[in-house]
Motif scaffolding. Structure first.
Motif, mmCIF file in Angstrom:
data_model
loop_
_atom_site.group_PDB
_atom_site.id
_atom_site.type_symbol
_atom_site.label_atom_id
_atom_site.label_comp_id
_atom_site.label_asym_id
_atom_site.label_seq_id
_atom_site.Cartn_x
_atom_site.Cartn_y
_atom_site.Cartn_z
ATOM 1 N N MET A 46 -19.520 -2.920 8.489
ATOM 2 C CA MET A 46 -20.602 -2.588 7.431
ATOM 3 C C MET A 46 -20.105 -2.357 6.024
ATOM 4 O O MET A 46 -20.622 -2.839 5.060
ATOM 5 C CB MET A 46 -21.317 -1.366 7.881
ATOM 6 C CG MET A 46 -22.421 -1.560 8.779
ATOM 7 S SD MET A 46 -23.394 -0.117 8.937
ATOM 8 C CE MET A 46 -22.542 0.858 10.045
ATOM 9 N N GLU A 50 -20.392 -5.441 3.915
ATOM 10 C CA GLU A 50 -21.837 -6.084 3.613
ATOM 11 C C GLU A 50 -22.058 -6.133 2.012
ATOM 12 O O GLU A 50 -23.070 -6.780 1.856
ATOM 13 C CB GLU A 50 -22.814 -5.463 4.316
ATOM 14 C CG GLU A 50 -22.807 -5.818 5.907
ATOM 15 C CD GLU A 50 -23.469 -4.965 6.584
ATOM 16 O OE1 GLU A 50 -24.643 -4.550 6.206
ATOM 17 O OE2 GLU A 50 -23.446 -4.998 7.917
ATOM 18 N N ILE A 85 -24.638 -8.583 0.187
ATOM 19 C CA ILE A 85 -25.829 -8.119 -0.949
ATOM 20 C C ILE A 85 -25.807 -8.689 -2.132
ATOM 21 O O ILE A 85 -26.733 -9.465 -2.606
ATOM 22 C CB ILE A 85 -25.900 -6.580 -1.102
ATOM 23 C CG1 ILE A 85 -26.329 -5.783 0.273
ATOM 24 C CG2 ILE A 85 -26.772 -5.997 -2.109
ATOM 25 C CD1 ILE A 85 -25.707 -4.417 0.585
ATOM 26 N N ILE A 93 -33.842 -6.148 11.446
ATOM 27 C CA ILE A 93 -34.011 -4.892 10.612
ATOM 28 C C ILE A 93 -32.589 -5.105 9.803
ATOM 29 O O ILE A 93 -32.715 -4.285 8.661
ATOM 30 C CB ILE A 93 -34.146 -3.614 11.605
ATOM 31 C CG1 ILE A 93 -32.961 -3.202 12.186
ATOM 32 C CG2 ILE A 93 -35.386 -3.812 12.356
ATOM 33 C CD1 ILE A 93 -33.147 -1.838 12.482
ATOM 34 N N VAL A 94 -31.418 -5.362 10.118
ATOM 35 C CA VAL A 94 -30.371 -5.755 9.365
ATOM 36 C C VAL A 94 -30.878 -6.622 8.117
ATOM 37 O O VAL A 94 -30.432 -6.643 7.083
ATOM 38 C CB VAL A 94 -29.076 -6.320 10.173
ATOM 39 C CG1 VAL A 94 -28.181 -6.703 9.123
ATOM 40 C CG2 VAL A 94 -28.649 -5.046 11.049
ATOM 41 N N ASP A 127 -32.705 -4.743 5.674
ATOM 42 C CA ASP A 127 -32.014 -3.694 4.980
ATOM 43 C C ASP A 127 -31.177 -4.514 3.866
ATOM 44 O O ASP A 127 -31.198 -4.234 2.802
ATOM 45 C CB ASP A 127 -31.173 -3.301 5.698
ATOM 46 C CG ASP A 127 -31.657 -1.945 6.552
ATOM 47 O OD1 ASP A 127 -32.957 -1.665 6.315
ATOM 48 O OD2 ASP A 127 -31.116 -1.414 7.347
ATOM 49 N N LEU A 128 -30.526 -5.847 4.297
ATOM 50 C CA LEU A 128 -29.944 -6.778 3.217
ATOM 51 C C LEU A 128 -30.707 -7.054 2.144
ATOM 52 O O LEU A 128 -30.345 -6.955 0.947
ATOM 53 C CB LEU A 128 -29.020 -7.748 4.241
ATOM 54 C CG LEU A 128 -28.204 -7.228 5.084
ATOM 55 C CD1 LEU A 128 -27.457 -8.684 5.555
ATOM 56 C CD2 LEU A 128 -26.924 -6.684 4.269
ATOM 57 N N GLU A 180 -31.816 -4.283 -0.368
ATOM 58 C CA GLU A 180 -30.480 -3.726 -1.111
ATOM 59 C C GLU A 180 -30.248 -4.737 -2.024
ATOM 60 O O GLU A 180 -29.620 -4.406 -3.232
ATOM 61 C CB GLU A 180 -29.299 -3.281 0.024
ATOM 62 C CG GLU A 180 -29.579 -2.098 0.816
ATOM 63 C CD GLU A 180 -28.407 -2.299 1.949
ATOM 64 O OE1 GLU A 180 -27.352 -2.456 1.721
ATOM 65 O OE2 GLU A 180 -28.889 -1.746 2.808
ATOM 66 N N THR A 182 -39.131 1.682 5.490
ATOM 67 C CA THR A 182 -38.043 1.862 4.949
ATOM 68 C C THR A 182 -37.776 1.629 3.468
ATOM 69 O O THR A 182 -36.811 1.539 2.628
ATOM 70 C CB THR A 182 -36.844 1.368 5.742
ATOM 71 O OG1 THR A 182 -37.074 -0.326 5.549
ATOM 72 C CG2 THR A 182 -36.459 1.548 7.177
ATOM 73 N N GLU A 191 -37.859 1.413 -0.279
ATOM 74 C CA GLU A 191 -37.578 2.371 -1.371
ATOM 75 C C GLU A 191 -38.062 1.941 -2.977
ATOM 76 O O GLU A 191 -38.246 2.717 -3.732
ATOM 77 C CB GLU A 191 -36.153 3.006 -1.159
ATOM 78 C CG GLU A 191 -35.724 3.789 -0.266
ATOM 79 C CD GLU A 191 -34.240 4.268 -0.214
ATOM 80 O OE1 GLU A 191 -33.708 3.819 -1.032
ATOM 81 O OE2 GLU A 191 -33.861 4.916 0.718
ATOM 82 N N ARG A 192 -37.733 0.559 -3.025
ATOM 83 C CA ARG A 192 -37.950 0.094 -4.256
ATOM 84 C C ARG A 192 -39.368 -0.985 -4.090
ATOM 85 O O ARG A 192 -40.166 -0.530 -3.433
ATOM 86 C CB ARG A 192 -36.825 -0.590 -4.736
ATOM 87 C CG ARG A 192 -35.817 0.625 -5.243
ATOM 88 C CD ARG A 192 -34.481 0.048 -5.752
ATOM 89 N NE ARG A 192 -33.667 -0.773 -4.651
ATOM 90 C CZ ARG A 192 -32.849 -0.080 -4.069
ATOM 91 N NH1 ARG A 192 -32.495 1.265 -4.244
ATOM 92 N NH2 ARG A 192 -32.090 -0.983 -3.147
#
Lengths: 111, 319
Positions: B218, B221, B225, B258-259, B262-263, B266, B300, B302-303
């Motif tokens: 991790m 990563e 990103i 889901i990864v 998340d990527l 971010e 999830t 946030e932005r």
């Protein structure tokens, strides 16, 4: 994100507070590793990760759980997840992590 | 930029079976029981309401994705079995005046990503120019080998097009027809490479398939990103659930929905296309994975919201 450790008679309980995401997964991972070591050193075979005060966990936190599970397996410690909120229950189901970990409604340990 | 998906399935081509087609028809007729439709548009609307898995199919061709950009040539990622359909369609477009110039970018050389090339009709066209970009120095060997007599009746040397191989290096972008292309190494058997395409308008598409993001890696990563940063579209390997990818299918070289989300979150990416679908999945399984992915993105976020779409053979995405 904050973690607090509690040692019961038959289990170590790690309470997770806040959220675990890209900014906090490292601290969470360290907390898990410490709790596994604590359980092993105290001769306990159960680590309960209490999620009651956890808002949510992204894949970073879930994968930190996988790393901790590997450490726990080597130490002879079983990790279970307790008291997830509705959001976290959904995340565990979507990720299928509810098939990798035992999920309980409450964090029960002898005190 | 227009992104056109010709093949979206991973590992092995699959096709709908007779029972699967029958099940879709029976389901549609049952849902329509007692309804009357005034015209074809009304039927179309009804089919839309059935849901994608009930009224259509995600398809079963292996990876092949076309990027239609401002330059005169075709830009194609990978040569999976979807390449056959692209090749035939390009012949139609060539007849309408399109340049017979093809620029390929190969993620890696595994069978499901190159198996379409022996069936790529333009390779027999003496007026076609084919440039095969890859960060693998053994790309030519892989393509020649699959056309050796033991595997295929037509040897590579019989192809009539002007074919050349271009070896790229990670972190050294090249420019093709005004399109800037950068390669990034990914974790996969024999390594795979993701590509970042930036057109003259600044539109960015990422093609990142057959890429594993392991729990033990991790820390690495951040580089992904950066690679996905501010992309308009990320086409991403989402073959397994996260639990599968870290347990029995760890080290199989693939990632999870889901990864990928998340990527993309971010990286501030705008849209994610779920891609490289598991060949054992029925349409209903892929649709469920898509619905769960949308839900995970909501839970999830946030932005800015990330638009999570699910690639299927025939999908066109305009950026």
């Amino acid at each position: 994100m904050d973690c607090t450790l509690e040692v019961g008679e038959d289990a170590v309980i790690l309470k997770v507070i806040g959220r675990v995401d890209e900014a906090t997964w490292n601290s969470f991972s360290e907390g898990l590793s410490g709790a596994v070591r604590n359980a092993r050193d105290d001769g306990l075979t159960r680590l309960i990760v209490d999620l009651q005060q956890l808002a949510y966990m992204s894949s970073r936190g879930l994968r930190a759980l996988t790393v901790a599970k590997r450490e726990a397996d080597e130490a002879g410690v079983n990790i279970s997840l307790a008291s997830p909120n509705d959001v976290m229950r959904e995340i565990l189901a979507i990720s299928r992590y509810d098939k990798l970990f035992t999920v309980t409604d409450t964090a029960e340990a002898k005190r | 930029m227009l992104v056109r998906f010709w093949g979206t399935r991973g590992s092995l081509p699959v096709a709908l079976t007779a029972p699967s087609v029958r099940q879709k028809i029976v389901g549609a007729l049952a849902a329509a029981n007692g309804m009357r439709f005034d015209d074809a548009d009304a039927i179309d609307r009804f089919v839309d309401e059935l849901g994608f898995a009930a009224g259509a199919t995600y398809g079963g061709a292996t990876p092949c994705v076309e990027l239609e950009v401002q330059g005169p040539s075709y830009i194609i990622c990978d040569m999976g079995s979807g390449l056959r359909s692209f090749g035939l369609d390009s012949i139609r477009r060539n007849a309408e005046g399109h340049a017979r110039a093809y620029n390929f970018f190969l993620s890696h050389l595994h069978w499901d990503h190159i198996m379409g090339f022996p069936f790529f009709t333009p390779a027999f066209d003496p007026e076609a120019q084919i440039r095969i970009h890859s960060a693998h120095p053994d790309a030519e060997q892989a393509l020649r080998r699959q056309q050796e007599e033991i595997s295929f009746p037509v040897p590579f040397d019989w192809l009539r097009a002007d074919i050349a191989f271009v070896t790229m290096a990670e972190g050294q972008p090249i420019e093709v027809d005004g399109l800037v292309v950068e390669a990034k190494a990914q974790k996969h058997s024999h390594v795979s490479y993701g590509y970042r395409f930036t057109d003259r308008d600044g539109c960015i598409t990422i093609y990142s398939t057959d890429s594993e993001h392991k729990p033990s890696d991790m820390e690495d990563e951040a580089a992904f990103i950066d690679f996905f940063r501010d992309a308009d579209l990320v086409v991403c390997d989402t073959m397994y659930s996260l639990a599968e990818s870290v347990s029995m299918k760890e080290d199989w070289g693939h990632s999870s929905n889901i990864v990928a989300i998340d990527l993309c979150h971010e990286a501030g990416a705008k849209r994610l296309a779920l891609f490289h679908h598991e060949p054992t999945y029925e349409d209903e399984d892929i649709q469920r994975m898509h619905e769960e992915s949308i839900r995970y993105e909501q839970l999830t976020r946030e932005r800015s919201p990330l638009d999570v779409i699910c690639a299927y053979d025939g999908l066109e995405v305009r950026i």
